[in-house]
Design a protein around this motif. Structure first.
Motif, PDB file in Angstrom:
ATOM      1  N   LEU A 150     -35.178   5.810  23.439  1.00 13.05           N
ATOM      2  CA  LEU A 150     -34.207   4.855  22.877  1.00 13.05           C
ATOM      3  C   LEU A 150     -32.616   5.061  23.183  1.00 13.05           C
ATOM      4  O   LEU A 150     -31.850   3.868  23.263  1.00 13.05           O
ATOM      5  CB  LEU A 150     -34.439   5.018  21.238  1.00 13.05           C
ATOM      6  N   THR A 151     -32.341   6.350  23.463  1.00  8.72           N
ATOM      7  CA  THR A 151     -30.965   6.644  23.820  1.00  8.72           C
ATOM      8  C   THR A 151     -30.504   6.107  25.147  1.00  8.72           C
ATOM      9  O   THR A 151     -29.499   5.485  25.347  1.00  8.72           O
ATOM     10  CB  THR A 151     -30.989   8.113  24.054  1.00  8.72           C
ATOM     11  N   LEU A 152     -31.443   5.995  26.173  1.00 13.12           N
ATOM     12  CA  LEU A 152     -31.465   5.302  27.400  1.00 13.12           C
ATOM     13  C   LEU A 152     -31.017   3.881  27.123  1.00 13.12           C
ATOM     14  O   LEU A 152     -30.383   3.317  28.054  1.00 13.12           O
ATOM     15  CB  LEU A 152     -32.659   5.452  28.241  1.00 13.12           C
ATOM     16  N   GLU A 153     -31.731   3.066  26.330  1.00 13.39           N
ATOM     17  CA  GLU A 153     -31.261   1.715  26.021  1.00 13.39           C
ATOM     18  C   GLU A 153     -29.748   1.582  25.632  1.00 13.39           C
ATOM     19  O   GLU A 153     -29.382   0.584  26.226  1.00 13.39           O
ATOM     20  CB  GLU A 153     -32.238   1.084  24.930  1.00 13.39           C
ATOM     21  N   GLU A 154     -29.183   2.389  24.867  1.00 13.69           N
ATOM     22  CA  GLU A 154     -27.852   2.347  24.693  1.00 13.69           C
ATOM     23  C   GLU A 154     -26.929   2.885  25.630  1.00 13.69           C
ATOM     24  O   GLU A 154     -25.698   2.550  25.552  1.00 13.69           O
ATOM     25  CB  GLU A 154     -27.690   3.065  23.227  1.00 13.69           C
ATOM     26  N   ASN A 155     -27.521   3.841  26.187  1.00  7.92           N
ATOM     27  CA  ASN A 155     -26.575   4.438  27.423  1.00  7.92           C
ATOM     28  C   ASN A 155     -27.346   4.797  28.735  1.00  7.92           C
ATOM     29  O   ASN A 155     -27.765   5.793  28.933  1.00  7.92           O
ATOM     30  CB  ASN A 155     -26.209   5.936  26.848  1.00  7.92           C
ATOM     31  N   PRO A 156     -27.425   3.607  29.427  1.00  7.22           N
ATOM     32  CA  PRO A 156     -28.354   3.919  30.809  1.00  7.22           C
ATOM     33  C   PRO A 156     -27.372   4.566  31.804  1.00  7.22           C
ATOM     34  O   PRO A 156     -27.282   3.665  32.847  1.00  7.22           O
ATOM     35  CB  PRO A 156     -28.555   2.307  30.871  1.00  7.22           C
ATOM     36  N   THR A 157     -27.388   5.804  31.767  1.00  6.34           N
ATOM     37  CA  THR A 157     -26.688   6.460  32.811  1.00  6.34           C
ATOM     38  C   THR A 157     -27.595   7.076  33.746  1.00  6.34           C
ATOM     39  O   THR A 157     -28.992   7.512  33.668  1.00  6.34           O
ATOM     40  CB  THR A 157     -25.773   7.522  32.231  1.00  6.34           C
ATOM     41  N   ASP A 158     -27.003   7.116  35.091  1.00 11.42           N
ATOM     42  CA  ASP A 158     -27.965   8.143  36.028  1.00 11.42           C
ATOM     43  C   ASP A 158     -28.470   9.271  35.521  1.00 11.42           C
ATOM     44  O   ASP A 158     -29.562   9.630  35.943  1.00 11.42           O
ATOM     45  CB  ASP A 158     -27.125   8.359  37.268  1.00 11.42           C
ATOM     46  N   GLU A 159     -27.543  10.096  34.913  1.00 15.88           N
ATOM     47  CA  GLU A 159     -28.290  11.377  34.342  1.00 15.88           C
ATOM     48  C   GLU A 159     -29.523  10.868  33.451  1.00 15.88           C
ATOM     49  O   GLU A 159     -30.462  11.830  33.411  1.00 15.88           O
ATOM     50  CB  GLU A 159     -27.137  12.115  33.718  1.00 15.88           C
ATOM     51  N   GLN A 165     -37.274  10.201  33.750  1.00 19.30           N
ATOM     52  CA  GLN A 165     -38.118  10.252  34.630  1.00 19.30           C
ATOM     53  C   GLN A 165     -39.097  11.769  34.833  1.00 19.30           C
ATOM     54  O   GLN A 165     -40.181  11.838  34.963  1.00 19.30           O
ATOM     55  CB  GLN A 165     -37.617   9.976  36.113  1.00 19.30           C
ATOM     56  N   LYS A 166     -38.090  12.952  34.339  1.00 18.01           N
ATOM     57  CA  LYS A 166     -38.644  14.254  34.502  1.00 18.01           C
ATOM     58  C   LYS A 166     -39.596  14.227  33.357  1.00 18.01           C
ATOM     59  O   LYS A 166     -40.706  14.678  33.378  1.00 18.01           O
ATOM     60  CB  LYS A 166     -37.597  15.325  34.523  1.00 18.01           C
ATOM     61  N   VAL A 167     -39.420  13.688  32.246  1.00 23.21           N
ATOM     62  CA  VAL A 167     -39.879  13.790  31.020  1.00 23.21           C
ATOM     63  C   VAL A 167     -41.140  13.071  31.051  1.00 23.21           C
ATOM     64  O   VAL A 167     -42.307  13.666  30.539  1.00 23.21           O
ATOM     65  CB  VAL A 167     -38.944  13.219  29.836  1.00 23.21           C
ATOM     66  N   VAL A 168     -41.174  11.899  31.677  1.00 24.12           N
ATOM     67  CA  VAL A 168     -42.451  10.858  31.757  1.00 24.12           C
ATOM     68  C   VAL A 168     -43.317  11.806  32.742  1.00 24.12           C
ATOM     69  O   VAL A 168     -44.425  11.727  32.286  1.00 24.12           O
ATOM     70  CB  VAL A 168     -41.843   9.522  32.320  1.00 24.12           C
ATOM     71  N   LEU A 227     -45.413   1.489  27.774  1.00 25.43           N
ATOM     72  CA  LEU A 227     -43.898   2.140  27.491  1.00 25.43           C
ATOM     73  C   LEU A 227     -43.298   2.874  28.556  1.00 25.43           C
ATOM     74  O   LEU A 227     -42.074   2.586  28.962  1.00 25.43           O
ATOM     75  CB  LEU A 227     -44.061   3.142  26.125  1.00 25.43           C
ATOM     76  N   PHE A 228     -43.836   4.034  29.262  1.00 26.73           N
ATOM     77  CA  PHE A 228     -43.072   4.663  30.306  1.00 26.73           C
ATOM     78  C   PHE A 228     -42.706   3.721  31.616  1.00 26.73           C
ATOM     79  O   PHE A 228     -41.564   4.048  32.127  1.00 26.73           O
ATOM     80  CB  PHE A 228     -44.195   5.901  30.660  1.00 26.73           C
ATOM     81  N   PRO A 229     -43.565   2.787  32.298  1.00 22.11           N
ATOM     82  CA  PRO A 229     -42.951   2.286  33.336  1.00 22.11           C
ATOM     83  C   PRO A 229     -41.868   1.237  33.093  1.00 22.11           C
ATOM     84  O   PRO A 229     -40.987   1.352  33.701  1.00 22.11           O
ATOM     85  CB  PRO A 229     -44.284   1.188  33.665  1.00 22.11           C
ATOM     86  N   ARG A 230     -41.811   0.724  31.957  1.00 22.72           N
ATOM     87  CA  ARG A 230     -40.534  -0.198  31.546  1.00 22.72           C
ATOM     88  C   ARG A 230     -39.258   0.523  31.143  1.00 22.72           C
ATOM     89  O   ARG A 230     -38.310   0.104  31.124  1.00 22.72           O
ATOM     90  CB  ARG A 230     -40.943  -1.202  30.624  1.00 22.72           C
ATOM     91  N   SER A 231     -39.599   1.877  30.831  1.00 25.54           N
ATOM     92  CA  SER A 231     -38.526   2.774  30.259  1.00 25.54           C
ATOM     93  C   SER A 231     -37.905   3.204  31.330  1.00 25.54           C
ATOM     94  O   SER A 231     -36.621   3.425  31.240  1.00 25.54           O
ATOM     95  CB  SER A 231     -38.959   3.904  29.532  1.00 25.54           C
ATOM     96  N   VAL A 232     -38.519   3.452  32.565  1.00 27.54           N
ATOM     97  CA  VAL A 232     -37.816   4.359  33.642  1.00 27.54           C
ATOM     98  C   VAL A 232     -37.553   3.445  34.574  1.00 27.54           C
ATOM     99  O   VAL A 232     -36.566   3.783  35.526  1.00 27.54           O
ATOM    100  CB  VAL A 232     -38.603   5.373  34.375  1.00 27.54           C
ATOM    101  N   VAL A 233     -37.509   1.854  34.627  1.00 30.79           N
ATOM    102  CA  VAL A 233     -36.997   0.943  35.442  1.00 30.79           C
ATOM    103  C   VAL A 233     -35.706   0.509  34.819  1.00 30.79           C
ATOM    104  O   VAL A 233     -35.461   0.052  33.799  1.00 30.79           O
ATOM    105  CB  VAL A 233     -38.051  -0.066  35.626  1.00 30.79           C
ATOM    106  N   ARG A 234     -34.690   0.549  35.915  1.00 33.18           N
ATOM    107  CA  ARG A 234     -33.390   0.037  35.378  1.00 33.18           C
ATOM    108  C   ARG A 234     -33.536  -1.458  35.119  1.00 33.18           C
ATOM    109  O   ARG A 234     -34.199  -2.128  35.918  1.00 33.18           O
ATOM    110  CB  ARG A 234     -32.335   0.306  36.519  1.00 33.18           C
ATOM    111  N   ALA A 235     -32.669  -1.741  34.214  1.00 29.54           N
ATOM    112  CA  ALA A 235     -32.709  -3.474  33.626  1.00 29.54           C
ATOM    113  C   ALA A 235     -32.121  -3.920  34.715  1.00 29.54           C
ATOM    114  O   ALA A 235     -31.243  -3.630  35.451  1.00 29.54           O
ATOM    115  CB  ALA A 235     -32.075  -3.360  32.407  1.00 29.54           C
TER     116      ALA A 235
END
Length: 235
Positions: A150-159, A165-168, A227-235
């Motif tokens: 959920l954080t990644l949706e608000e703050n889509p940084t490289d980090e 990706q490591k978590v997934v 959930l995982f595939p669409r979360s790790v793909v950049r919008a």
């Protein structure tokens, strides 16, 4: 409310059809094992219980469980937040309730029948391994991994993408190991088929292990394939 079970319903058949009824009967000290081949009302009267209360609670539990497992969502249009809520409220909730409830039955069946059926020792070991791993897995997802998505949706940084990706990868490896345990459980129980003449508790354990497998397959599918595939793909 729809009454699936009535006074004339057979106690053993109720638990066979609806395994979670075993927990309710246990709370009322209704014997569904050796004394399972009789009408529900007879078992209720033996314990001087209220038929309206027991049968009402039984049917309520059945409808709630049925509704929980019949929830449908359009995954293509659901947000990550909605999908995570569904996973937590349905699959995590199921595991958090079922794992500790099923555990004493697995132990009881092993203790009573393990000498005759040595494979029950392996069932006991595998179940407890799965239980510990899943309990830790669920906590990690809810306290760390899902919030990161959920954080990644608000703050889509490289980090954050690299971290996710490591978590997934870790979560998918844990899913794979859980799947291997479930496969072995199915193999050593002959597709969850209890031996001829098995008691009610024996049959209950096999039935609930099969239900656990079914829910886990749906659970892992939603995470690994949606959930995982669409979360790790950049919008």
């Amino acid at each position: 409310m729809e009454r699936t079970f009535t006074e004339t319903s057979n106690v053993g058949e109720i638990v066979k059809t609806f395994p979670k009824a075993g927990d309710l009967f246990k709370s009322y000290r209704i014997d569904f094992c050796c004394g399972g081949n009789r009408p529900l009302l007879e078992a209720i009267n033996e314990k001087n219980l209220s038929a309206d209360e027991v049968i009402g609670n039984l049917n309520t539990l059945y409808q709630e469980t049925k509704a929980l497992h019949n929830t449908t969502i359009d995954w293509d249009n659901a947000s990550n937040g909605e999908l995570i809520d569904h996973i937590v409220n349905k699959h995590h909730r199921y595991l958090n309730e079922e794992l500790p409830q099923l555990s004493p039955y697995v132990t009881k069946v092993f203790r009573v029948h393990g000498a005759e059926h040595p494979h029950l020792g392996r069932v006991h070991k595998l179940f407890n391994e799965l239980k510990v791993e899943l309990e830790q897995h669920l906590m990690k997802e809810e306290t760390s991994d899902f919030p990161l998505i959920l954080t990644l949706e608000e703050n889509p940084t490289d980090e954050n993408y690299a971290k996710l990706q490591k978590v997934v990868d870790e979560l998918e490896n844990e899913h794979s190991h859980a799947g291997d345990i479930l496969k072995e459980l199915r193999e050593i129980t002959n597709d969850f088929t209890p031996p001829e003449g098995a008691c009610g508790s024996y049959r209950l354990v096999y039935s609930r292990l099969e239900n656990l497998e079914s829910d886990m397959f749906d659970h892992i599918h939603l995470e690994n394939n949606v959930l995982f595939p669409r979360s790790v793909v950049r919008a």
